[in-house]
Design a protein around this motif. Sequence first.
Motif, PDB file in Angstrom:
ATOM      1  N   LEU A  95       2.557   0.842  -1.681  1.00  0.00           N
ATOM      2  CA  LEU A  95       3.290   0.954  -0.422  1.00  0.00           C
ATOM      3  C   LEU A  95       4.638   1.603  -0.723  1.00  0.00           C
ATOM      4  O   LEU A  95       5.640   0.944  -0.954  1.00  0.00           O
ATOM      5  CB  LEU A  95       3.472  -0.426   0.207  1.00  0.00           C
ATOM      6  CG  LEU A  95       4.107  -0.472   1.603  1.00  0.00           C
ATOM      7  CD1 LEU A  95       3.266   0.299   2.600  1.00  0.00           C
ATOM      8  CD2 LEU A  95       4.275  -1.923   2.050  1.00  0.00           C
ATOM      9  N   ARG A 127       5.220   6.618   2.440  1.00  0.00           N
ATOM     10  CA  ARG A 127       4.270   6.131   3.428  1.00  0.00           C
ATOM     11  C   ARG A 127       4.952   5.440   4.599  1.00  0.00           C
ATOM     12  O   ARG A 127       4.352   5.273   5.662  1.00  0.00           O
ATOM     13  CB  ARG A 127       3.279   5.164   2.775  1.00  0.00           C
ATOM     14  CG  ARG A 127       2.321   5.801   1.782  1.00  0.00           C
ATOM     15  CD  ARG A 127       1.432   4.771   1.157  1.00  0.00           C
ATOM     16  NE  ARG A 127       0.712   3.993   2.163  1.00  0.00           N
ATOM     17  CZ  ARG A 127       0.006   2.895   1.886  1.00  0.00           C
ATOM     18  NH1 ARG A 127      -0.068   2.439   0.649  1.00  0.00           N
ATOM     19  NH2 ARG A 127      -0.616   2.246   2.841  1.00  0.00           N
ATOM     20  N   MET A 128       6.195   5.013   4.426  1.00  0.00           N
ATOM     21  CA  MET A 128       6.870   4.237   5.465  1.00  0.00           C
ATOM     22  C   MET A 128       7.948   5.009   6.209  1.00  0.00           C
ATOM     23  O   MET A 128       8.335   4.627   7.309  1.00  0.00           O
ATOM     24  CB  MET A 128       7.495   2.978   4.843  1.00  0.00           C
ATOM     25  CG  MET A 128       6.494   1.983   4.273  1.00  0.00           C
ATOM     26  SD  MET A 128       7.312   0.495   3.630  1.00  0.00           S
ATOM     27  CE  MET A 128       8.106   1.147   2.160  1.00  0.00           C
ATOM     28  N   VAL A 159       7.960  -0.517  -2.252  1.00  0.00           N
ATOM     29  CA  VAL A 159       8.644  -1.354  -1.275  1.00  0.00           C
ATOM     30  C   VAL A 159       9.670  -2.277  -1.934  1.00  0.00           C
ATOM     31  O   VAL A 159      10.743  -2.518  -1.385  1.00  0.00           O
ATOM     32  CB  VAL A 159       7.610  -2.161  -0.451  1.00  0.00           C
ATOM     33  CG1 VAL A 159       6.829  -3.109  -1.330  1.00  0.00           C
ATOM     34  CG2 VAL A 159       8.274  -2.906   0.683  1.00  0.00           C
ATOM     35  N   TYR A 208      12.070  -1.995   9.432  1.00  0.00           N
ATOM     36  CA  TYR A 208      10.676  -1.566   9.330  1.00  0.00           C
ATOM     37  C   TYR A 208      10.124  -1.861   7.946  1.00  0.00           C
ATOM     38  O   TYR A 208       8.975  -2.292   7.799  1.00  0.00           O
ATOM     39  CB  TYR A 208      10.572  -0.073   9.628  1.00  0.00           C
ATOM     40  CG  TYR A 208       9.151   0.437   9.580  1.00  0.00           C
ATOM     41  CD1 TYR A 208       8.244   0.139  10.598  1.00  0.00           C
ATOM     42  CD2 TYR A 208       8.701   1.205   8.513  1.00  0.00           C
ATOM     43  CE1 TYR A 208       6.934   0.591  10.545  1.00  0.00           C
ATOM     44  CE2 TYR A 208       7.391   1.656   8.454  1.00  0.00           C
ATOM     45  CZ  TYR A 208       6.517   1.348   9.470  1.00  0.00           C
ATOM     46  OH  TYR A 208       5.220   1.792   9.410  1.00  0.00           O
ATOM     47  N   LEU A 209      10.933  -1.635   6.923  1.00  0.00           N
ATOM     48  CA  LEU A 209      10.479  -1.909   5.564  1.00  0.00           C
ATOM     49  C   LEU A 209      10.107  -3.381   5.394  1.00  0.00           C
ATOM     50  O   LEU A 209       9.057  -3.708   4.835  1.00  0.00           O
ATOM     51  CB  LEU A 209      11.565  -1.517   4.567  1.00  0.00           C
ATOM     52  CG  LEU A 209      11.265  -1.829   3.097  1.00  0.00           C
ATOM     53  CD1 LEU A 209      11.648  -0.654   2.205  1.00  0.00           C
ATOM     54  CD2 LEU A 209      12.036  -3.070   2.630  1.00  0.00           C
ATOM     55  N   ARG A 256       9.270  -5.507   7.659  1.00  0.00           N
ATOM     56  CA  ARG A 256       8.102  -5.853   8.457  1.00  0.00           C
ATOM     57  C   ARG A 256       6.817  -5.467   7.716  1.00  0.00           C
ATOM     58  O   ARG A 256       5.864  -6.235   7.666  1.00  0.00           O
ATOM     59  CB  ARG A 256       8.173  -5.144   9.809  1.00  0.00           C
ATOM     60  CG  ARG A 256       7.108  -5.645  10.793  1.00  0.00           C
ATOM     61  CD  ARG A 256       7.264  -4.979  12.135  1.00  0.00           C
ATOM     62  NE  ARG A 256       6.697  -3.636  12.111  1.00  0.00           N
ATOM     63  CZ  ARG A 256       7.041  -2.670  12.938  1.00  0.00           C
ATOM     64  NH1 ARG A 256       7.997  -2.869  13.824  1.00  0.00           N
ATOM     65  NH2 ARG A 256       6.473  -1.485  12.866  1.00  0.00           N
ATOM     66  N   ARG A 257       6.813  -4.249   7.144  1.00  0.00           N
ATOM     67  CA  ARG A 257       5.635  -3.832   6.391  1.00  0.00           C
ATOM     68  C   ARG A 257       5.425  -4.709   5.157  1.00  0.00           C
ATOM     69  O   ARG A 257       4.295  -5.035   4.793  1.00  0.00           O
ATOM     70  CB  ARG A 257       5.784  -2.368   5.961  1.00  0.00           C
ATOM     71  CG  ARG A 257       5.649  -1.363   7.084  1.00  0.00           C
ATOM     72  CD  ARG A 257       4.237  -1.403   7.683  1.00  0.00           C
ATOM     73  NE  ARG A 257       3.185  -1.232   6.702  1.00  0.00           N
ATOM     74  CZ  ARG A 257       2.730  -0.081   6.244  1.00  0.00           C
ATOM     75  NH1 ARG A 257       3.261   1.048   6.690  1.00  0.00           N
ATOM     76  NH2 ARG A 257       1.762  -0.031   5.354  1.00  0.00           N
ATOM     77  N   TYR A 258       6.522  -5.080   4.531  1.00  0.00           N
ATOM     78  CA  TYR A 258       6.456  -5.947   3.355  1.00  0.00           C
ATOM     79  C   TYR A 258       5.831  -7.294   3.723  1.00  0.00           C
ATOM     80  O   TYR A 258       4.955  -7.810   3.020  1.00  0.00           O
ATOM     81  CB  TYR A 258       7.859  -6.134   2.794  1.00  0.00           C
ATOM     82  CG  TYR A 258       7.935  -6.918   1.498  1.00  0.00           C
ATOM     83  CD1 TYR A 258       7.285  -6.463   0.358  1.00  0.00           C
ATOM     84  CD2 TYR A 258       8.680  -8.085   1.407  1.00  0.00           C
ATOM     85  CE1 TYR A 258       7.367  -7.157  -0.825  1.00  0.00           C
ATOM     86  CE2 TYR A 258       8.770  -8.791   0.226  1.00  0.00           C
ATOM     87  CZ  TYR A 258       8.110  -8.319  -0.899  1.00  0.00           C
ATOM     88  OH  TYR A 258       8.178  -9.014  -2.077  1.00  0.00           O
ATOM     89  N   GLU A 309       3.880  -7.894   6.257  1.00  0.00           N
ATOM     90  CA  GLU A 309       2.474  -7.690   6.611  1.00  0.00           C
ATOM     91  C   GLU A 309       1.600  -7.654   5.369  1.00  0.00           C
ATOM     92  O   GLU A 309       0.506  -8.238   5.356  1.00  0.00           O
ATOM     93  CB  GLU A 309       2.328  -6.369   7.391  1.00  0.00           C
ATOM     94  CG  GLU A 309       2.882  -6.414   8.807  1.00  0.00           C
ATOM     95  CD  GLU A 309       2.867  -5.042   9.471  1.00  0.00           C
ATOM     96  OE1 GLU A 309       2.534  -4.051   8.768  1.00  0.00           O
ATOM     97  OE2 GLU A 309       3.200  -4.959  10.675  1.00  0.00           O
ATOM     98  N   GLU A 310       2.056  -6.973   4.328  1.00  0.00           N
ATOM     99  CA  GLU A 310       1.270  -6.896   3.099  1.00  0.00           C
ATOM    100  C   GLU A 310       1.172  -8.259   2.420  1.00  0.00           C
ATOM    101  O   GLU A 310       0.124  -8.629   1.900  1.00  0.00           O
ATOM    102  CB  GLU A 310       1.896  -5.877   2.145  1.00  0.00           C
ATOM    103  CG  GLU A 310       1.805  -4.449   2.630  1.00  0.00           C
ATOM    104  CD  GLU A 310       0.362  -3.976   2.752  1.00  0.00           C
ATOM    105  OE1 GLU A 310      -0.494  -4.461   1.992  1.00  0.00           O
ATOM    106  OE2 GLU A 310       0.089  -3.117   3.607  1.00  0.00           O
TER     107      GLU A 310
END
Length: 589
Positions: free
Chosen positions: A454, A458-459, A535, A569-570, A572-574, A576-577
């Motif tokens: 990630l 990609r982000m 990330v 946003y970072l 949030r993606r973190y 989620e993973e």
Amino acid sequence: MSNTVSALTLAGFRALIRLRRYRELGLLVIATLVGCLAGVVVTTMSWITNVAHHLLYGLPSGERLSQQDSLSHPALALVPIAGGIALALITYLTRRRFTRPPVDPIEANALHGGRMSVPESLLLAVQTMVSSGFGASVGLEAGYTQASSAFASRLAEAMRLRRRDIRTLVGCAAAGAISAAFDAPITGAFYGFELIIGTYSVALVAPVLAASLAASLTAGWLGAVQTTIEVGPVPVLTAADLTPFILLGLIGGLLAVAVMQLVTGVERAFRWAKIPAWARPAIGGALVGALALMTPHVLSSGHGALHVDLASDAGWQMLMVLFVLKVLASAVSLGSGFRGGLFFASLYLGALFGKAYALLLVDAGILPHLSPLLASVVGMAAMAVGVVGGPMTMAFLALETTSDLSITGAVLAASIVSAVVVRETFGYSFSTWRLHLRGETIRSAHDIGRMRSLTVSRMMRSDVRTVSATLTLDAFRSIFPLGSTQRAIAVDGNGGYAGIMVVADAYAAGTSEGRGEIAPLLRHRDAMLQPSMNVSEAAELFDAAKAEELAVVDSRQSRRVIGLLTEQYLMRRYAEELDKARRELMGEG
């Protein structure tokens, strides 16, 4: 015909494991097969190595290499040199096909979703058998787990299983390998949990235990030489008796760190001396052979020597001499390029030191009733925890191989203390320390591969708008009315990143400064993300810069802006993973 049957069998297992209702049953069946395969691997490798010992050293039937009192002929000290030459020849012949170190099970599960190369792993297994077979002071356990895990990984890939199932089967194979080697199913299972899978969950219990038990039974049925440790009765312990064993755990942890550092020191010494890599194993073999002239107990992993020294009436001084010689032999073997591990060597070293520790306290009159045999078992667990990791693994190994539950308290106390000491003073086991020396930062088998994949590229948002850093405030305000956007990225005259201009700052500056440039108001001039950052690295930079958004540049040299990433946003993606990994671990979804 056989290929057709194999294809149909794989297809059947794939169909079974993809049916949610029967998925766990399918995984259990495959894990059992993987365990049987690990039992075959351990039996084969141990048999080949023992045959090599008997042929090369002329051992009597039923005798182990390291249990000899002395070499039958001084010329046998040259055998490890021949092993070094053979290892160099194998490396030379395979250098073009194998250009990188093989991915081991811990690295595979941490970074590659459990994927391993069978050819690379078989090469390592062969190198390990050559190293140990010719007498280098290394163990076979690394080869056992490497080959078994690689076969399991390949099987899982052939069945197109999911990432978490591949990781689980790699752990099952490694668990089976250790279980088969020591005839200790619970030990093997915890080895899989603690060291290879990196965690314990209810969903993993059935497949890992099934593989561990199947491997032990298979190896026993095939007649593998399994290592059991036999001790006599030990006295009943109370809480007050634990103090000397807690101290033993502390010392054992520090000694484990010293041994790991010594191996690295030997490697650096060879490089400093500018000795060619192909010549190092032969030189290391000569040094091991010289130590073997003093005592053959330093040869190979030390299975035979362990039983001899546990039963001997040697004083603490002699035991410490053996300890130092074995440490030197292991460090020279691994540091010079022989392949293998310190799994059993750490057990043997811990047993030697534990017994010497007890005899010293008895001779000094400090603890006249302290059992040297019990101290040997506790020392064995303490030092192995420090080198290999996995306090529960080593505690169960001591309990299963001795079949004595009365020593539980002492073994667990020493293991926990040793683990804490190593973690706080060093931070690595031997396996993860070797990875660290290669530039990796992993400290366990926890799955961080998805996090590494990630990346910022990609982000990030690529539709960013840039402005010149020489704009006046009035010009900037005309382009960006208040409320039109939150920020703009400023670039210098060469198009390089100059900083981030927050629109609200332009309006808070006051109308009297409208003719001034925006340059003094730019934020985060030197904090830039790069597209290859993962990330975790990006999160660290956000934290260090105290920023809510950062520009992404193609490189720190050109500073050309290619995107923008916000901390919100970072994270949030973190999250989620992490949630996805948790759900996979618990068997959800």
